[in-house]
Design an enzyme around this catalytic site. Sequence first.
Site, mmCIF file in Angstrom:
data_model
loop_
_atom_site.group_PDB
_atom_site.id
_atom_site.type_symbol
_atom_site.label_atom_id
_atom_site.label_comp_id
_atom_site.label_asym_id
_atom_site.label_seq_id
_atom_site.Cartn_x
_atom_site.Cartn_y
_atom_site.Cartn_z
ATOM 1 N N LYS A 22 0.836 -1.222 0.000
ATOM 2 C CA LYS A 22 0.000 0.000 0.000
ATOM 3 C C LYS A 22 0.864 1.262 0.000
ATOM 4 O O LYS A 22 0.611 2.185 -0.763
ATOM 5 C CB LYS A 22 -0.914 0.029 1.243
ATOM 6 C CG LYS A 22 -1.837 -1.160 1.365
ATOM 7 C CD LYS A 22 -2.727 -1.047 2.590
ATOM 8 C CE LYS A 22 -1.980 -1.030 3.904
ATOM 9 N NZ LYS A 22 -1.208 -2.269 4.214
ATOM 10 N N ARG A 97 -9.453 1.424 9.083
ATOM 11 C CA ARG A 97 -9.058 0.045 9.387
ATOM 12 C C ARG A 97 -10.087 -0.661 10.248
ATOM 13 O O ARG A 97 -9.883 -1.823 10.593
ATOM 14 C CB ARG A 97 -7.738 0.057 10.145
ATOM 15 C CG ARG A 97 -6.533 -0.050 9.251
ATOM 16 C CD ARG A 97 -5.345 0.190 10.126
ATOM 17 N NE ARG A 97 -4.266 -0.674 9.827
ATOM 18 C CZ ARG A 97 -3.137 -0.256 9.264
ATOM 19 N NH1 ARG A 97 -2.993 0.986 8.905
ATOM 20 N NH2 ARG A 97 -2.155 -1.095 9.069
ATOM 21 N N ARG A 131 11.693 -5.577 4.642
ATOM 22 C CA ARG A 131 11.556 -4.127 4.412
ATOM 23 C C ARG A 131 12.611 -3.345 5.206
ATOM 24 O O ARG A 131 12.922 -3.664 6.348
ATOM 25 C CB ARG A 131 10.162 -3.668 4.831
ATOM 26 C CG ARG A 131 10.028 -2.143 4.813
ATOM 27 C CD ARG A 131 8.618 -1.655 5.002
ATOM 28 N NE ARG A 131 7.878 -2.440 5.946
ATOM 29 C CZ ARG A 131 6.556 -2.510 5.976
ATOM 30 N NH1 ARG A 131 5.845 -1.841 5.102
ATOM 31 N NH2 ARG A 131 5.951 -3.240 6.875
ATOM 32 N N ARG A 164 11.761 -1.411 10.686
ATOM 33 C CA ARG A 164 10.681 -1.006 11.602
ATOM 34 C C ARG A 164 10.579 -2.003 12.753
ATOM 35 O O ARG A 164 10.699 -3.205 12.547
ATOM 36 C CB ARG A 164 9.340 -0.952 10.846
ATOM 37 C CG ARG A 164 9.092 0.373 10.189
ATOM 38 C CD ARG A 164 7.909 0.398 9.262
ATOM 39 N NE ARG A 164 6.688 -0.245 9.719
ATOM 40 C CZ ARG A 164 5.554 -0.278 9.012
ATOM 41 N NH1 ARG A 164 5.486 0.320 7.830
ATOM 42 N NH2 ARG A 164 4.492 -0.887 9.482
ATOM 43 N N ARG A 175 -0.025 -8.473 13.291
ATOM 44 C CA ARG A 175 -0.663 -7.437 12.455
ATOM 45 C C ARG A 175 -1.559 -8.065 11.395
ATOM 46 O O ARG A 175 -2.625 -7.537 11.077
ATOM 47 C CB ARG A 175 0.412 -6.559 11.809
ATOM 48 C CG ARG A 175 1.055 -5.605 12.826
ATOM 49 C CD ARG A 175 2.383 -5.049 12.347
ATOM 50 N NE ARG A 175 2.308 -4.415 11.074
ATOM 51 C CZ ARG A 175 3.317 -4.343 10.191
ATOM 52 N NH1 ARG A 175 4.479 -4.887 10.470
ATOM 53 N NH2 ARG A 175 3.144 -3.740 9.059
#
Length: 219
Positions: A22, A97, A131, A164, A175
Amino acid sequence: MSGAAFPPRMRVILLGPPGAGKGTQAARLAEHFRVARISTGDILRRNVSGGTALGKQADAFMKAGKLVPDDLVIEMVKARLAEPDCRGGFILDGFPRTVAQAEALAKITTIDHVVNMFLEPEELLKRSIGRRVCPKCEAVYHILSNPPKVDGVCNRCGTTLIQRTDDAREVVEARILEFESRTAPLVEFYRKKGVVRQVYAAGIIDEISHRLFEAVKAP
Ligand code: AP5
């Protein structure tokens, strides 16, 4: 500004699980169509690193892979949508969300397209765990699929990249569960409004951008 690149109906939500792409695609869409990009994850992370009252409230939820309480996030997005750069359109990345967030948003603005980016769970995990992000300019990389030109260094601003804290495997898994139980029902919520566009999020980044550009041109 080129008029051709600026469709009139560009109030867009990108929906999808953690790691679907996203953020990567929201940045490209916003640049292509010259509209505002609103990433609630980025705004919250800025608040956490800045030590604001909101950041202090959000921090523990984010570290645990849980959603931040609705009232905090709704107020934050309301304020952001009232800023002048949102008047020509916006890409919402990571909001809403929950159904409560979607209902609050409906009281503020109309939405033209909800793009549901879907991908297999094992790919989501690979993308999140690999990531790396720039703590200064917020550019996003991946150690395998989208590496920086110089290992560990941001292409744009030369800052050392970081991982992160919520990209540890067990937090990513939490998550994904949170997404399935609390966010996935939004597909049905928006389907009833006739604005859902489905986009398969596997493939190279340029290909997916092309799918998204086509999806938001749909009547
Ligand atoms: P947030 O930052 O929004 O995280 P997320 O939704 O979990 O999404 P991600 O940022 O993990 O993934 P993405 O889909 O943006 O993928 P990306 O493009 O980076 O939220 C973080 C936290 O904040 C939440 O857990 C919650 O606590 C809180 N929060 C935020 N909004 C909230 C809200 N509305 N309500 C309550 N709480 C909220 O890509 C992932 C990786 O894959 C990158 O490395 C990228 O380079 C790579 N990649 C991208 N595309 C491809 C491709 N096509 N092929 C290969 N690799 C690719």
